[in-house]
Design an enzyme around this catalytic site. Sequence first.
Site, PDB file in Angstrom:
ATOM      1  CD  GLU A  13       6.360   7.538  12.651  1.00  0.00           C
ATOM      2  OE1 GLU A  13       6.832   7.770  11.524  1.00  0.00           O
ATOM      3  OE2 GLU A  13       7.008   7.702  13.694  1.00  0.00           O
TER       4      GLU A  13
ATOM      5  CB  CYS B 161       5.965   6.096   4.780  1.00  0.00           C
ATOM      6  SG  CYS B 161       6.975   5.091   5.874  1.00  0.00           S
TER       7      CYS B 161
HETATM    8  P1  NAD Z   1      -5.014   6.742   5.347  1.00  0.00           P
HETATM    9  O1  NAD Z   1      -4.634   7.967   6.092  1.00  0.00           O
HETATM   10  O2  NAD Z   1      -6.045   6.828   4.309  1.00  0.00           O
HETATM   11  O3  NAD Z   1      -5.529   5.603   6.360  1.00  0.00           O
HETATM   12  C1  NAD Z   1      -4.739   5.161   7.447  1.00  0.00           C
HETATM   13  C2  NAD Z   1      -5.662   4.615   8.531  1.00  0.00           C
HETATM   14  O4  NAD Z   1      -6.461   5.676   9.038  1.00  0.00           O
HETATM   15  C3  NAD Z   1      -6.619   3.530   8.079  1.00  0.00           C
HETATM   16  O5  NAD Z   1      -6.711   2.549   9.079  1.00  0.00           O
HETATM   17  C4  NAD Z   1      -7.949   4.289   7.965  1.00  0.00           C
HETATM   18  O6  NAD Z   1      -9.082   3.471   8.120  1.00  0.00           O
HETATM   19  C5  NAD Z   1      -7.822   5.271   9.103  1.00  0.00           C
HETATM   20  N1  NAD Z   1      -8.668   6.477   8.985  1.00  0.00           N
HETATM   21  C6  NAD Z   1      -9.228   7.024   7.869  1.00  0.00           C
HETATM   22  N2  NAD Z   1      -9.905   8.151   8.181  1.00  0.00           N
HETATM   23  C7  NAD Z   1      -9.749   8.329   9.522  1.00  0.00           C
HETATM   24  C8  NAD Z   1     -10.177   9.338  10.434  1.00  0.00           C
HETATM   25  N3  NAD Z   1     -10.911  10.384  10.040  1.00  0.00           N
HETATM   26  N4  NAD Z   1      -9.814   9.227  11.732  1.00  0.00           N
HETATM   27  C9  NAD Z   1      -9.034   8.196  12.153  1.00  0.00           C
HETATM   28  N5  NAD Z   1      -8.609   7.211  11.332  1.00  0.00           N
HETATM   29  C10 NAD Z   1      -8.956   7.272  10.024  1.00  0.00           C
HETATM   30  O7  NAD Z   1      -3.637   6.158   4.790  1.00  0.00           O
HETATM   31  P2  NAD Z   1      -3.426   4.915   3.825  1.00  0.00           P
HETATM   32  O8  NAD Z   1      -3.870   5.304   2.457  1.00  0.00           O
HETATM   33  O9  NAD Z   1      -3.987   3.710   4.475  1.00  0.00           O
HETATM   34  O10 NAD Z   1      -1.819   4.772   3.862  1.00  0.00           O
HETATM   35  C11 NAD Z   1      -0.967   5.421   3.000  1.00  0.00           C
HETATM   36  C12 NAD Z   1      -0.293   6.594   3.679  1.00  0.00           C
HETATM   37  O11 NAD Z   1       0.339   6.188   4.889  1.00  0.00           O
HETATM   38  C13 NAD Z   1       0.809   7.197   2.829  1.00  0.00           C
HETATM   39  O12 NAD Z   1       0.717   8.594   2.851  1.00  0.00           O
HETATM   40  C14 NAD Z   1       2.093   6.739   3.523  1.00  0.00           C
HETATM   41  O13 NAD Z   1       3.212   7.536   3.272  1.00  0.00           O
HETATM   42  C15 NAD Z   1       1.664   6.737   4.948  1.00  0.00           C
HETATM   43  N6  NAD Z   1       2.549   5.884   5.764  1.00  0.00           N
HETATM   44  C16 NAD Z   1       3.409   6.475   6.664  1.00  0.00           C
HETATM   45  C17 NAD Z   1       4.296   5.691   7.397  1.00  0.00           C
HETATM   46  C18 NAD Z   1       5.287   6.305   8.375  1.00  0.00           C
HETATM   47  O14 NAD Z   1       5.842   5.575   9.183  1.00  0.00           O
HETATM   48  N7  NAD Z   1       5.545   7.599   8.327  1.00  0.00           N
HETATM   49  C19 NAD Z   1       4.299   4.314   7.221  1.00  0.00           C
HETATM   50  C20 NAD Z   1       3.414   3.754   6.300  1.00  0.00           C
HETATM   51  C21 NAD Z   1       2.527   4.550   5.574  1.00  0.00           C
END
Ligand code: NAD
Length: 482
Positions: A254, A288
């Site tokens: 997502e 998002c």
């Molecule tokens: P991010 O991708 O930086 O981090 C998300 C999660 O991934 C965190 O828990 C982080 O620690 C973990 N992570 C980081 N590097 C990783 C790796 N290499 N492998 C596995 N996990 C890893 O995102 P963010 O900045 O926390 O959130 C914002 C983003 O999330 C925005 O782009 C937003 O649109 C998206 N989002 C999408 C939805 C949806 O339902 N489509 C919902 C909410 C947020």
Amino acid sequence: MQPMSERAQDLKLRNDFALLIDGELIGSSQSLEIINPATEKIFATCPAAGRDHLEKAVEAAKLAFGDWSHTSFEERADYIKQYSVVLREHQNELGELLTREQGKPINQSIAEFERGTVQADNMTGIKIPVEVLLEDANQRIELHYRPLGVVGIITPWNAPVALALSSLSSALYTGNTTILKPSPYTPLTTLKMGELAQSIFPSGVVNILAAGNDLGQWMTEHKDIDKISFTGSVTTGKKVMSSSADTLKRVTLELGGNDPAIVLDDVDPKAIAKQIFFACFVNSGQVCMAIKRIYAHESIYEKLCDALVEEACNAKIGDGLDPDTKLGPLQNKMQFDKVSNLLKDTKKSGAKFISGGKIPNTPGYFIPPTLVTDIDDNSRLVTEEQFGPIVPILKYSDTEDALRRANNTQYGLSGSVWTSNTERGKALAERMEVGTAWVNQHRTTSAYVPFGGAKQSGLGRQYSVLGLKGYMEPQVVSVSKI
Ligand code: NAD
């Protein structure tokens, strides 16, 4: 299977934070410092899990899978509903904690518990029956759905409770055991959810580990984790998919969006401004499926801009703990810097700021709701996901041109059309290249309706039969008579 406990009813939450592994609340020699984004001050620390914690959690989840996967859907629904009850019992206390770590207004933090638990409860009303594919005198072919095993859940910082609950309840209801990892920026409320989960679920069924990004990477690589349910950015989503490939893990991704809203020439701009403003700026744009680009027909353009500016002027910005606050700070320094840079770039490009645009010189990651006009389609604010309170309003004269511009993106999470003619709106919405196309609404979800992204906004769906089947393996059982 141990019986469900009644301890949770009067459970008093601890003063500190702990990881949940195999039914035990435990500490760690390492820790995370958590900043309140409204003050920029560290206000709490919590344990950070290492590789050994992950190994223990995976072992416990694997062991617990045996019994848990053999319970019925109805039994698992009971556990989830009981969990929802205790979460709601603690939602005021935990809502305050969520506001301190995430920044959003307190009523929205509490609403996140309400929304998340209602979605979880409703999901457990969805049936996944055995399907009979063929039956004749000689044979019967059935399609079954089996749980996958251990599901790793990785969540972002913008809506830690609701997003954890949707994946957690989907994985658990379908018979899987879980390891949940919140964002290192917002782990506290999720760890408290672990305390409550400890009092409801059998040991090992729910494990919660906080730590930095490394833990997410270790989870995606782990040979005994069978699926990753990931919510976060497109960039990290691609890394998750790539590192899951080695073990051919199932993934639900997502990811981010750049949602367009197309406002047609037949609307009363004043009548829709409140809804559009909310869909753009709730949680300070860190959603998002927030509206991230507005395409307005030239005949209503000025009036819509005026009505949105009025909304922006009325939105009180401040600490989310103040009950009058409508918009809190950005959640973290990284995001604040990213949005501040975007704002500077947009200013340099010569675009016009009709509200906001000035960053206050006070503590806290605050950026006022900013509306931008006269901006080029190729500018960063239009092409990138801003994930913050700055939104472009783009003018169009031809609906086909608006649709083409709205679809001209790698993102495809959702979009909306605003019109007094719902038939006309529906016809246009059907042509949007998105996972969800709304008419006269934006950002509504339900446990019964699949949600997820087209194009690079994701893979798979959450919610509904479609989403739940993503946590299961289809299995054909084909029986012939001899
Ligand atoms: P991010 O991708 O930086 O981090 C998300 C999660 O991934 C965190 O828990 C982080 O620690 C973990 N992570 C980081 N590097 C990783 C790796 N290499 N492998 C596995 N996990 C890893 O995102 P963010 O900045 O926390 O959130 C914002 C983003 O999330 C925005 O782009 C937003 O649109 C998206 N989002 C999408 C939805 C949806 O339902 N489509 C919902 C909410 C947020």
